[in-house]
Design an enzyme around this catalytic site. Structure first.
Site, short mmCIF file in Angstrom:
data_model
loop_
_atom_site.label_atom_id
_atom_site.label_comp_id
_atom_site.label_asym_id
_atom_site.label_seq_id
_atom_site.Cartn_x
_atom_site.Cartn_y
_atom_site.Cartn_z
N TRP A 142 10.46 13.90 -46.04
CA TRP A 142 12.16 14.14 -46.41
C TRP A 142 11.43 15.83 -47.50
O TRP A 142 11.12 15.19 -48.41
CB TRP A 142 13.46 13.28 -47.07
CG TRP A 142 14.42 13.97 -46.89
CD1 TRP A 142 15.45 13.78 -46.67
CD2 TRP A 142 14.89 14.14 -48.45
NE1 TRP A 142 16.72 14.71 -46.84
CE2 TRP A 142 16.46 14.92 -48.44
CE3 TRP A 142 14.11 14.48 -50.21
CZ2 TRP A 142 17.18 15.32 -49.04
CZ3 TRP A 142 14.86 15.49 -51.10
CH2 TRP A 142 16.20 15.24 -50.29
N HIS A 192 20.64 13.98 -47.25
CA HIS A 192 20.54 14.65 -46.16
C HIS A 192 21.01 16.21 -46.53
O HIS A 192 21.22 16.31 -47.90
CB HIS A 192 21.71 14.28 -45.27
CG HIS A 192 21.46 15.05 -43.95
ND1 HIS A 192 20.69 15.33 -43.18
CD2 HIS A 192 23.09 15.53 -43.10
CE1 HIS A 192 21.08 15.93 -42.02
NE2 HIS A 192 22.84 15.61 -42.20
N TRP A 193 20.52 17.16 -45.95
CA TRP A 193 20.07 18.09 -45.84
C TRP A 193 20.91 19.34 -44.67
O TRP A 193 20.70 18.67 -43.05
CB TRP A 193 18.82 19.38 -46.23
CG TRP A 193 18.24 18.47 -47.07
CD1 TRP A 193 16.96 18.29 -47.09
CD2 TRP A 193 18.14 19.59 -48.43
NE1 TRP A 193 16.68 18.48 -48.45
CE2 TRP A 193 17.27 18.77 -49.14
CE3 TRP A 193 19.19 20.39 -49.36
CZ2 TRP A 193 16.86 19.23 -50.96
CZ3 TRP A 193 19.13 20.75 -50.41
CH2 TRP A 193 18.61 20.09 -50.78
N ASP A 252 25.05 21.67 -39.26
CA ASP A 252 24.37 19.96 -39.17
C ASP A 252 23.51 18.98 -38.05
O ASP A 252 24.06 19.27 -36.95
CB ASP A 252 25.25 19.45 -40.03
CG ASP A 252 24.73 17.95 -40.42
OD1 ASP A 252 24.10 17.44 -40.56
OD2 ASP A 252 26.24 17.76 -41.71
N CYS A 308 15.35 16.69 -41.62
CA CYS A 308 16.77 17.81 -41.74
C CYS A 308 16.47 18.95 -42.87
O CYS A 308 16.47 19.62 -42.00
CB CYS A 308 18.04 16.67 -42.53
SG CYS A 308 17.19 16.15 -44.05
#
Length: 222
Positions: A26, A103-104, A120, A164
């Site tokens: 991540w 989460h991005w 998204d 993400c």
């Protein structure tokens, strides 16, 4: 030790930050912030003054700020009222005082269309956070404008739990290139951002950082 690898404008990357690009990891604020700085400085071309890439740290402050006067002072240097497009990396962390989140996603303001477009890669899971940021930004986008619409845009889905941040970088890069080529509203090319594309881009950004580090005064990567 975690030596500094690269200093690029306002971004500072350490070895641990860059290593996130090499494995199934991540991405953190530092890597995404560097990518935004690089896109603004090197990939925006003649549109440089029309675009604003807001760092993840600033975006998080916008989301969590409770004092409008403090927010106004903080946002003044960004000159958002004169920008045609504003890119923001949205994180699902709700704590302003501590790093975190899982989460991005990408939020893009289109001045011409007067709308916020939210991209998204995980089925709009960040929508509440993106809407909160959009609402906080609205008073600073220029006087005399109707409230911008908020739109969930079609977005290529991630196939794992960690890519993400790379989707945010790749979508921002594609939209930036589209704006430069078309001179109008940036559009996301259909089916261009695939899992294989994301993997290639991880390697490309890692090589770019290594190349820039060779010319930087800080320690370079091994």
């Amino acid at each position: 030790m975690d030596p500094v690898v690269l200093s690029f404008q306002d971004s500072l990357l350490r070895r641990s930050d860059v290593s996130l690009l090499d494995g199934p990891c991540w991405l953190n604020d530092q890597v995404i912030g560097f990518a935004f700085e690089y896109l603004a400085a090197e990939r925006s071309g003649v549109l440089r003054e029309a675009l604003a890439f807001v760092s993840p740290e600033v975006t998080q402050f916008i989301k969590c700020a409770s004092c409008p006067d403090e927010l106004a002072l903080f946002l003044a240097p960004l000159g958002l009222a004169s920008r045609r497009w504003v890119f923001l990396a949205v994180n699902d962390n709700s704590d302003q005082t501590a790093a975190g989140g899982s989460h991005w996603s990408l939020l893009l303001y289109h001045r011409g269309a007067n709308r916020f477009a939210h991209y998204d890669s995980q089925n709009a899971s960040n929508s509440p956070h993106a809407r909160r940021i959009a609402a906080k930004l609205e008073p600073f986008l220029g006087a005399g404008r109707p409230p911008p619409r908020f739109v969930e845009e079609p977005c290529p889905p991630q196939q794992n739990s960690y890519d993400c941040g790379m989707y945010v970088i790749c979508i921002a890069e594609a939209l930036c290139e589209s704006a430069g080529a078309e001179g109008g509203s940036p559009r996301l090319p259909g089916h261009a951002i695939t899992p294989a594309h994301i993997t290639r881009k991880r390697a490309e950004w890692s090589r770019l950082i290594r190349s820039l580090a060779q010319n930087d005064r800080c320690c370079s990567l091994p």
